[in-house]
Design a protein around this motif. Structure first.
Motif, PDB file in Angstrom:
ATOM      1  N   TYR A 177       0.842  -1.195   0.000  1.00  0.00           N
ATOM      2  CA  TYR A 177       0.000   0.000   0.000  1.00  0.00           C
ATOM      3  C   TYR A 177       0.877   1.245   0.000  1.00  0.00           C
ATOM      4  CZ  TYR A 177      -3.805  -3.113   1.229  1.00  0.00           C
ATOM      5  OH  TYR A 177      -4.729  -4.124   1.221  1.00  0.00           O
ATOM      6  N   THR A 178       0.338   2.271  -0.626  1.00  0.00           N
ATOM      7  CA  THR A 178       0.971   3.570  -0.658  1.00  0.00           C
ATOM      8  C   THR A 178       0.000   4.562  -0.042  1.00  0.00           C
ATOM      9  OG1 THR A 178       2.035   2.921  -2.704  1.00  0.00           O
ATOM     10  CG2 THR A 178       2.072   5.245  -2.178  1.00  0.00           C
ATOM     11  N   PHE A 179       0.530   5.528   0.681  1.00  0.00           N
ATOM     12  CA  PHE A 179      -0.296   6.482   1.404  1.00  0.00           C
ATOM     13  C   PHE A 179      -0.178   7.859   0.778  1.00  0.00           C
ATOM     14  CE2 PHE A 179      -0.005   2.852   3.925  1.00  0.00           C
ATOM     15  CZ  PHE A 179      -1.080   2.852   4.793  1.00  0.00           C
ATOM     16  N   VAL A 180      -1.320   8.429   0.445  1.00  0.00           N
ATOM     17  CA  VAL A 180      -1.416   9.747  -0.159  1.00  0.00           C
ATOM     18  C   VAL A 180      -1.966  10.665   0.915  1.00  0.00           C
ATOM     19  CG1 VAL A 180      -2.468  11.082  -2.018  1.00  0.00           C
ATOM     20  CG2 VAL A 180      -1.977   8.649  -2.358  1.00  0.00           C
ATOM     21  N   GLY A 181      -1.261  11.752   1.198  1.00  0.00           N
ATOM     22  CA  GLY A 181      -1.778  12.608   2.249  1.00  0.00           C
ATOM     23  C   GLY A 181      -1.088  13.940   2.360  1.00  0.00           C
ATOM     24  N   ASN A 182      -1.317  14.562   3.489  1.00  0.00           N
ATOM     25  CA  ASN A 182      -0.746  15.871   3.774  1.00  0.00           C
ATOM     26  C   ASN A 182       0.763  15.772   3.974  1.00  0.00           C
ATOM     27  OD1 ASN A 182      -3.397  16.800   3.800  1.00  0.00           O
ATOM     28  ND2 ASN A 182      -3.585  16.649   6.008  1.00  0.00           N
ATOM     29  N   ASP A 183       1.452  16.865   3.744  1.00  0.00           N
ATOM     30  CA  ASP A 183       2.902  16.906   3.972  1.00  0.00           C
ATOM     31  C   ASP A 183       3.204  16.514   5.415  1.00  0.00           C
ATOM     32  OD1 ASP A 183       3.345  17.763   1.382  1.00  0.00           O
ATOM     33  OD2 ASP A 183       3.520  19.879   1.920  1.00  0.00           O
ATOM     34  N   GLY A 184       4.172  15.627   5.585  1.00  0.00           N
ATOM     35  CA  GLY A 184       4.599  15.208   6.913  1.00  0.00           C
ATOM     36  C   GLY A 184       3.854  14.018   7.483  1.00  0.00           C
ATOM     37  N   VAL A 185       2.766  13.579   6.842  1.00  0.00           N
ATOM     38  CA  VAL A 185       1.977  12.469   7.394  1.00  0.00           C
ATOM     39  C   VAL A 185       2.784  11.179   7.415  1.00  0.00           C
ATOM     40  CG1 VAL A 185       0.824  11.663   5.278  1.00  0.00           C
ATOM     41  CG2 VAL A 185      -0.336  11.469   7.493  1.00  0.00           C
ATOM     42  N   GLU A 186       3.776  11.061   6.543  1.00  0.00           N
ATOM     43  CA  GLU A 186       4.582   9.835   6.502  1.00  0.00           C
ATOM     44  C   GLU A 186       5.306   9.612   7.835  1.00  0.00           C
ATOM     45  OE1 GLU A 186       7.287  13.108   5.216  1.00  0.00           O
ATOM     46  OE2 GLU A 186       5.228  12.570   4.701  1.00  0.00           O
TER      47      GLU A 186
ATOM     48  N   ARG B 199      -3.878   3.427  -0.851  1.00  0.00           N
ATOM     49  CA  ARG B 199      -4.269   2.660  -2.019  1.00  0.00           C
ATOM     50  C   ARG B 199      -3.289   1.514  -2.201  1.00  0.00           C
ATOM     51  NH1 ARG B 199      -7.841   5.769  -1.360  1.00  0.00           N
ATOM     52  NH2 ARG B 199      -9.033   6.926  -2.899  1.00  0.00           N
ATOM     53  N   ASN B 200      -3.794   0.409  -2.738  1.00  0.00           N
ATOM     54  CA  ASN B 200      -2.924  -0.677  -3.150  1.00  0.00           C
ATOM     55  C   ASN B 200      -2.003  -0.118  -4.232  1.00  0.00           C
ATOM     56  OD1 ASN B 200      -2.108  -3.047  -4.877  1.00  0.00           O
ATOM     57  ND2 ASN B 200      -3.221  -4.119  -3.256  1.00  0.00           N
ATOM     58  N   ILE B 201      -0.744  -0.523  -4.215  1.00  0.00           N
ATOM     59  CA  ILE B 201       0.235   0.011  -5.172  1.00  0.00           C
ATOM     60  C   ILE B 201      -0.216  -0.187  -6.613  1.00  0.00           C
ATOM     61  CG2 ILE B 201       1.670  -2.081  -5.207  1.00  0.00           C
ATOM     62  CD1 ILE B 201       2.961   1.568  -5.324  1.00  0.00           C
ATOM     63  N   ASN B 202      -0.953  -1.263  -6.892  1.00  0.00           N
ATOM     64  CA  ASN B 202      -1.405  -1.534  -8.260  1.00  0.00           C
ATOM     65  C   ASN B 202      -2.352  -0.460  -8.790  1.00  0.00           C
ATOM     66  OD1 ASN B 202       0.085  -3.924  -8.230  1.00  0.00           O
ATOM     67  ND2 ASN B 202      -1.628  -5.049  -7.330  1.00  0.00           N
ATOM     68  N   THR B 203      -3.041   0.240  -7.898  1.00  0.00           N
ATOM     69  CA  THR B 203      -3.942   1.313  -8.308  1.00  0.00           C
ATOM     70  C   THR B 203      -3.168   2.406  -9.040  1.00  0.00           C
ATOM     71  OG1 THR B 203      -5.397   0.846  -6.438  1.00  0.00           O
ATOM     72  CG2 THR B 203      -5.616   3.013  -7.442  1.00  0.00           C
TER      73      THR B 203
END
Length: 174
Positions: free
Chosen positions: A98-107, A162-166
């Motif tokens: 999975y990859t995470f899309v979000g606000n700056d710094g959320v990682e 999202r799953n990386i495949n998306t």
């Protein structure tokens, strides 16, 4: 410019919407070349506006139309390519990535949560170019300690996953 909007919380926990209707909301809000990828709330479109302005316009349009608190994360085609190309995990039939899309710094927040969580064998997380990636054995996504953390209300406006495949499917649509 081409963008993808990642909607949070679509078609889960009672927030159900048809992607054709979501696309129409985007068109009515002035977006062009609108199309959906999968039923999990990935909308590709084009606009001359900047991502932060689009976020405000589209969150309001979605919230008004569907009567829910919409959270969207807008990324450019170049950013989508970074998500796909930065994946540190190899393909494995027994694992989901999975990859995470979000606000700056959320990682950094996600990594702290991951480090504090109990982990399954083969469960791993990495940050690459300020993007959080998580790999988990198939069947353990929602049952894992980290997976349960992802549903925290305090984090709902910070990211979506999202799953990386998306990302491969989105890039093909571009």
């Amino acid at each position: 410019m081409k963008y993808c909007a990642f909607l949070r919380g679509v078609n889960v926990k009672g927030t159900n919407m048809k992607m054709a209707e979501v696309c129409q909301v985007f068109k009515d809000a002035g977006m062009n070349d609108v199309a959906s990828i999968l039923a999990s709330g990935n909308i590709v479109f084009s606009s001359d506006k900047k991502a932060d302005e689009l976020k405000k316009i589209l969150e309001k349009a979605m919230s008004d139309h569907f009567s829910y608190e919409a959270y969207l994360f807008i990324k450019t085609q170049e950013e989508i390519e970074s998500f796909w190309n930065g994946n540190p995990f190899g393909k494995d039939e027994n694992l989901h990535s999975y990859t995470f899309v979000g606000n700056d710094g959320v990682e950094k927040v996600l990594m702290q949560e991951f480090e504090n969580a109990a982990k399954a064998d083969d469960e791993d997380a990495k940050i690459v170019n300020n993007i959080f990636y998580w790999q988990v054995p198939k069947g353990n996504t929602l049952d894992s300690t980290f997976g349960k953390i992802l549903g925290k209300k305090s984090l709902k406006d910070q990211f979506t996953s999202r799953n990386i495949n998306t990302f491969e499917k989105i890039l093909k649509k571009f």
